[in-house]
Write a protein that holds these residues in place. Structure first.
Motif, short mmCIF file in Angstrom:
data_model
loop_
_atom_site.label_atom_id
_atom_site.label_comp_id
_atom_site.label_asym_id
_atom_site.label_seq_id
_atom_site.Cartn_x
_atom_site.Cartn_y
_atom_site.Cartn_z
N LEU A 165 0.87 -1.17 0.00
CA LEU A 165 0.00 0.00 0.00
C LEU A 165 0.91 1.22 0.00
O LEU A 165 1.82 1.31 0.81
CB LEU A 165 -0.88 0.02 1.26
N ARG A 166 0.67 2.13 -0.92
CA ARG A 166 1.45 3.37 -0.98
C ARG A 166 0.52 4.51 -0.57
O ARG A 166 -0.51 4.75 -1.19
CB ARG A 166 2.00 3.62 -2.38
N ILE A 167 0.91 5.20 0.49
CA ILE A 167 0.17 6.37 0.96
C ILE A 167 1.00 7.58 0.57
O ILE A 167 2.11 7.77 1.05
CB ILE A 167 -0.04 6.34 2.48
N THR A 168 0.48 8.39 -0.33
CA THR A 168 1.18 9.58 -0.80
C THR A 168 0.69 10.78 -0.01
O THR A 168 -0.52 11.01 0.10
CB THR A 168 0.95 9.80 -2.30
N LEU A 169 1.63 11.54 0.54
CA LEU A 169 1.30 12.74 1.30
C LEU A 169 1.57 14.01 0.50
O LEU A 169 0.91 15.02 0.69
CB LEU A 169 2.10 12.79 2.61
N HIS A 170 2.59 13.96 -0.37
CA HIS A 170 2.98 15.10 -1.20
C HIS A 170 3.37 14.60 -2.58
O HIS A 170 3.85 13.48 -2.73
CB HIS A 170 4.18 15.85 -0.58
N LYS A 171 3.21 15.43 -3.59
CA LYS A 171 3.56 15.05 -4.96
C LYS A 171 5.06 15.11 -5.23
O LYS A 171 5.51 14.69 -6.27
CB LYS A 171 2.81 15.92 -5.96
N GLN A 172 5.82 15.63 -4.30
CA GLN A 172 7.26 15.74 -4.45
C GLN A 172 7.87 14.33 -4.62
O GLN A 172 7.44 13.38 -3.97
CB GLN A 172 7.83 16.41 -3.20
N PRO A 173 8.88 14.17 -5.46
CA PRO A 173 9.50 12.85 -5.63
C PRO A 173 10.29 12.41 -4.39
O PRO A 173 10.82 13.24 -3.65
CB PRO A 173 10.43 13.03 -6.83
N GLU A 174 10.33 11.11 -4.19
CA GLU A 174 11.11 10.55 -3.09
C GLU A 174 12.58 10.52 -3.49
O GLU A 174 12.91 10.11 -4.59
CB GLU A 174 10.64 9.13 -2.78
N GLU A 175 13.44 10.99 -2.60
CA GLU A 175 14.88 10.95 -2.85
C GLU A 175 15.54 9.75 -2.19
O GLU A 175 16.58 9.29 -2.62
CB GLU A 175 15.53 12.24 -2.35
N ARG A 176 14.93 9.28 -1.10
CA ARG A 176 15.47 8.11 -0.40
C ARG A 176 14.36 7.50 0.44
O ARG A 176 13.30 8.08 0.63
CB ARG A 176 16.66 8.50 0.47
#
Length: 147
Positions: free
Chosen positions: A94-105
């Motif tokens: 399950l992926r819970i996205t909080l912000h549209k910013q890309p993940e760096e790590r």
């Protein structure tokens, strides 16, 4: 029954946790934090409308640190509007996205990983699960869209 994740320190804390409710277009995410340092102690999904991704997408982080994030919030913040809050159901996570910013790590361990963006912003939470856990979560969703 809501999906609840509890870290061991939750039961060791002598003070009741601070509770912050993140509210978005697809539901709610409740965070319980250590009042002294902001450490995430428990996460609850009381209500969600989710998107089921039909294409398989396994989540395999390249590396992760065994770490639970700190969440900084002022005492007046008990409900925070999160316009990008989104729940995506995949076969193995399950992926819970909080912000549209890309993940760096990614940080985390075992079956919970936190996607961290620029300047340490918590961007996503990824929960790996077994098929039975996935089905239980699906059955508790208020609505499900398949894409």
């Amino acid at each position: 029954m809501p999906l609840t994740l509890t870290w061991p320190r939750y039961h060791q804390s002598l003070e009741p946790p601070a509770v912050i409710l993140l509210r978005g277009p697809q539901g709610y995410l409740e965070l319980k934090l250590d009042t002294r340092n902001g450490e995430l102690l428990e996460m609850v999904i009381p209500s969600a409308a989710a998107t089921v991704k039909t294409l398989p997408e396994d989540f395999r982080p390249a590396s992760g640190q065994n770490y639970v994030p700190l969440v900084h919030a002022t005492p007046e913040q008990d409900t925070i509007e999160v316009p990008d809050l989104h729940f995506e159901i995949h076969g193995d996570h399950l992926r819970i996205t909080l912000h549209k910013q890309p993940e760096e790590r990614y940080v985390g361990a075992d079956s919970v990983f936190f996607g961290v963006g620029a300047e340490g912003l918590l961007v996503s939470v990824i929960l790996q699960w077994a098929p039975l856990e996935r089905e239980h979560f699906l059955s508790s969703c208020s609505s499900v869209e398949t894409v």
